[in-house]
Design a protein around this motif. Structure first.
Motif, PDB file in Angstrom:
ATOM      1  N   SER A 145       0.847  -1.190   0.000  1.00  0.00           N
ATOM      2  CA  SER A 145       0.000   0.000   0.000  1.00  0.00           C
ATOM      3  C   SER A 145       0.882   1.239   0.000  1.00  0.00           C
ATOM      4  N   ILE A 146       0.725   2.063  -1.026  1.00  0.00           N
ATOM      5  CA  ILE A 146       1.449   3.321  -1.152  1.00  0.00           C
ATOM      6  C   ILE A 146       0.400   4.411  -1.308  1.00  0.00           C
ATOM      7  N   VAL A 147       0.370   5.358  -0.363  1.00  0.00           N
ATOM      8  CA  VAL A 147      -0.745   6.297  -0.284  1.00  0.00           C
ATOM      9  C   VAL A 147      -0.210   7.727  -0.306  1.00  0.00           C
ATOM     10  N   PRO A 148      -0.142   8.356  -1.482  1.00  0.00           N
ATOM     11  CA  PRO A 148       0.281   9.756  -1.540  1.00  0.00           C
ATOM     12  C   PRO A 148      -0.767  10.684  -0.937  1.00  0.00           C
ATOM     13  N   TRP A 149      -0.342  11.921  -0.698  1.00  0.00           N
ATOM     14  CA  TRP A 149      -1.226  12.983  -0.229  1.00  0.00           C
ATOM     15  C   TRP A 149      -1.468  13.919  -1.409  1.00  0.00           C
ATOM     16  N   ALA A 162       4.432  -7.764   7.561  1.00  0.00           N
ATOM     17  CA  ALA A 162       3.632  -7.409   8.713  1.00  0.00           C
ATOM     18  C   ALA A 162       4.435  -6.446   9.591  1.00  0.00           C
ATOM     19  N   VAL A 163       4.568  -5.201   9.095  1.00  0.00           N
ATOM     20  CA  VAL A 163       5.376  -4.198   9.788  1.00  0.00           C
ATOM     21  C   VAL A 163       4.538  -2.998  10.196  1.00  0.00           C
ATOM     22  N   GLY A 164       3.336  -2.856   9.624  1.00  0.00           N
ATOM     23  CA  GLY A 164       2.460  -1.764  10.010  1.00  0.00           C
ATOM     24  C   GLY A 164       2.522  -0.594   9.048  1.00  0.00           C
ATOM     25  N   VAL A 165       2.318   0.603   9.597  1.00  0.00           N
ATOM     26  CA  VAL A 165       2.203   1.828   8.818  1.00  0.00           C
ATOM     27  C   VAL A 165       3.467   2.660   8.999  1.00  0.00           C
ATOM     28  N   TRP A 166       3.993   3.172   7.873  1.00  0.00           N
ATOM     29  CA  TRP A 166       5.120   4.101   7.898  1.00  0.00           C
ATOM     30  C   TRP A 166       4.695   5.408   7.243  1.00  0.00           C
ATOM     31  N   LEU A 167       5.116   6.523   7.833  1.00  0.00           N
ATOM     32  CA  LEU A 167       4.748   7.857   7.351  1.00  0.00           C
ATOM     33  C   LEU A 167       5.994   8.690   7.120  1.00  0.00           C
ATOM     34  N   THR A 168       5.972   9.483   6.058  1.00  0.00           N
ATOM     35  CA  THR A 168       7.017  10.474   5.827  1.00  0.00           C
ATOM     36  C   THR A 168       6.368  11.784   5.417  1.00  0.00           C
ATOM     37  N   ASP A 170       8.750  14.409   4.543  1.00  0.00           N
ATOM     38  CA  ASP A 170       9.894  15.129   3.984  1.00  0.00           C
ATOM     39  C   ASP A 170      10.457  14.427   2.749  1.00  0.00           C
ATOM     40  N   GLY A 171       9.556  13.869   1.957  1.00  0.00           N
ATOM     41  CA  GLY A 171       9.991  13.270   0.709  1.00  0.00           C
ATOM     42  C   GLY A 171      10.819  12.024   0.855  1.00  0.00           C
ATOM     43  N   THR A 172      10.514  11.173   1.829  1.00  0.00           N
ATOM     44  CA  THR A 172      11.133   9.868   2.125  1.00  0.00           C
ATOM     45  C   THR A 172      12.494   9.994   2.785  1.00  0.00           C
ATOM     46  N   ARG A 173      12.893  11.198   3.216  1.00  0.00           N
ATOM     47  CA  ARG A 173      14.191  11.313   3.907  1.00  0.00           C
ATOM     48  C   ARG A 173      14.134  10.678   5.287  1.00  0.00           C
ATOM     49  N   THR A 174      13.012  10.836   5.997  1.00  0.00           N
ATOM     50  CA  THR A 174      12.847  10.214   7.310  1.00  0.00           C
ATOM     51  C   THR A 174      11.484   9.545   7.385  1.00  0.00           C
ATOM     52  N   TRP A 175      11.374   8.563   8.304  1.00  0.00           N
ATOM     53  CA  TRP A 175      10.149   7.777   8.450  1.00  0.00           C
ATOM     54  C   TRP A 175       9.791   7.655   9.924  1.00  0.00           C
ATOM     55  N   ARG A 176       8.503   7.533  10.177  1.00  0.00           N
ATOM     56  CA  ARG A 176       8.030   7.241  11.530  1.00  0.00           C
ATOM     57  C   ARG A 176       6.806   6.327  11.428  1.00  0.00           C
ATOM     58  N   HIS A 177       6.496   5.678  12.539  1.00  0.00           N
ATOM     59  CA  HIS A 177       5.351   4.774  12.571  1.00  0.00           C
ATOM     60  C   HIS A 177       4.034   5.538  12.680  1.00  0.00           C
ATOM     61  N   ALA A 227      -4.498  11.423   9.458  1.00  0.00           N
ATOM     62  CA  ALA A 227      -3.506  11.113   8.420  1.00  0.00           C
ATOM     63  C   ALA A 227      -2.667   9.883   8.734  1.00  0.00           C
ATOM     64  N   GLY A 228      -3.233   8.930   9.463  1.00  0.00           N
ATOM     65  CA  GLY A 228      -2.547   7.676   9.716  1.00  0.00           C
ATOM     66  C   GLY A 228      -1.744   7.621  10.986  1.00  0.00           C
ATOM     67  N   GLU A 229      -1.803   8.655  11.814  1.00  0.00           N
ATOM     68  CA  GLU A 229      -1.090   8.630  13.096  1.00  0.00           C
ATOM     69  C   GLU A 229      -1.722   7.633  14.060  1.00  0.00           C
ATOM     70  N   SER A 230      -3.075   7.593  14.075  1.00  0.00           N
ATOM     71  CA  SER A 230      -3.783   6.698  14.984  1.00  0.00           C
ATOM     72  C   SER A 230      -5.017   6.160  14.275  1.00  0.00           C
TER      73      SER A 230
END
Length: 357
Positions: A145-149, A162-168, A170-177, A227-230
């Motif tokens: 699943s790849i979900v642009p804004w 089975a790793v869950g949701v990742w969010l960026t 800053d254009g994929t420079r950093t990631w968070r859950h 936006a996918g935080e919770s």
């Protein structure tokens, strides 16, 4: 008119038609080879397909005419010298700003800025310090699943099994859950709250309210309003909390469609009845839409990429395919259904686009 690109176990099939008039197969490509996914880039009209060759591994191919010649894209490979092997490319998504993304196994993200002719590995995700802790789901370590804004190319959400949701942002420079509120019944009671062993099955965004997202999880349908935080579970009115695909109506951020399966123990339509379930109130209630679909002795499996839509609102069309080789369509937002194709090989993906023909 609507075009359906149908990826199957034995090649790509192109269907053209309309809900009122029916569909016909107008082209076939990659005969005998598994086509995991195929789509039209809405920015260019170019068709792209992911093909898993038993001899050469997964590749991406592209063409301006699916009935003509296809060209192999460059760059779909992992860095040399490592132990991991590229197993599959699950999905291709355009961000509407000239960039295409492709996700695959083992949890890899590629990007292209030349219409899919060449690709580059996202090193920040590939080299993420948590990667040694990532665990595969039943189908592998799938980035599916790849979900642009819309309108904000630096913002992206990913769903991995089975790793869950990742969010960026800053254009994929950093990631968070973005796993807040997700819980898995397959984990032991004493599993840590920050576990990454979370099996997302599908994730989509509501274009007109981009902070609204829906997710089909391995046990539950969830909604996010930040936006996918919770995430909040919203599948209480469904016959099962298990399934793979999910579609939203772009015209209505409260609308979503899922196709429940009996469970992870029996991945077929419940009680042999095929139905698409619709919510028009953001998951508070769900209604079965099955008029015209098989109502008995139909134990179908619908995979995560095998459900799509064309149009929106009053002109919303829905299409899905099953591993039985059947493709079904609706021209009235799921109120009634017809068979668009039958007796194809097992269907892996369905992508619909409106045409001018």
């Amino acid at each position: 008119m609507t075009e359906l690109l149908v990826g199957t176990k034995k090649g790509l099939f192109v269907l053209d038609g309309a809900p009122a008039d029916g569909f016909e197969v107008t082209a076939r490509a990659f005969a005998g080879e598994p086509v995991e996914y195929a789509m039209r880039d809405p920015s260019t009209g170019r068709a792209l397909a992911t093909v898993t060759s038993p001899f050469y591994g997964p590749k991406i191919w592209f063409t301006d005419d699916p009935s003509g010649d296809w060209q192999q894209a460059e760059g779909i490979a992992l860095p040399a010298g490592g132990d991991a092997a590229l197993e599959r490319i699950w999905v291709i998504v355009g961000d509407g700003n000239g960039t295409l993304y492709a996700g695959g196994d083992p949890g890899v993200l590629f990007s292209s800025t030349d219409g899919g002719a060449s690709w580059e590995l996202c090193r920040t995700l590939w080299e993420h310090p948590t990667r040694p802790d990532w665990q595969p789901g039943g189908g592998g370590l799938c980035l599916h699943s790849i979900v642009p804004w819309p309108g904000e190319p630096d913002r992206l959400a990913l769903g991995l099994s089975a790793v869950g949701v990742w969010l960026t942002e800053d254009g994929t420079r950093t990631w968070r859950h973005g796993n807040g509120g997700l819980s898995a019944r397959y984990l032991p009671d004493d599993a840590p709250e920050d576990t990454m062993t979370l099996c997302v099955h599908d994730m989509v965004r509501a274009p007109r309210r981009p902070e609204r997202m829906f997710m089909q999880f391995h046990g539950g349908v969830f909604r996010s309003d930040d936006a996918g935080e919770s995430w909040t579970e919203v599948g209480g009115g469904l016959p099962s909390d298990f399934g793979f695909p999910l579609v939203v109506d772009p015209a209505d951020p409260d609308s979503a469609y899922v196709i429940p399966l009996s469970g992870d123990f029996d991945r077929v339509t419940p009680e042999g009845r095929v139905a698409v379930y619709e919510t028009r109130d953001a998951g508070a209630t769900w209604t079965a839409r099955g008029n015209g679909l098989p109502a008995r002795d139909a134990y179908l499996t619908v995979l995560r990429q095998a459900f799509d839509r064309a149009g929106e609102g009053e002109t919303l069309e829905l299409y899905f395919g099953a591993t039985s080789g059947d493709v079904f369509g609706s021209g009235d937002a799921g109120a009634s259904w017809h068979t668009a194709a039958a007796h194809l090989p097992p269907v892996y993906s369905v992508r619909a686009s409106e045409t001018t023909g």
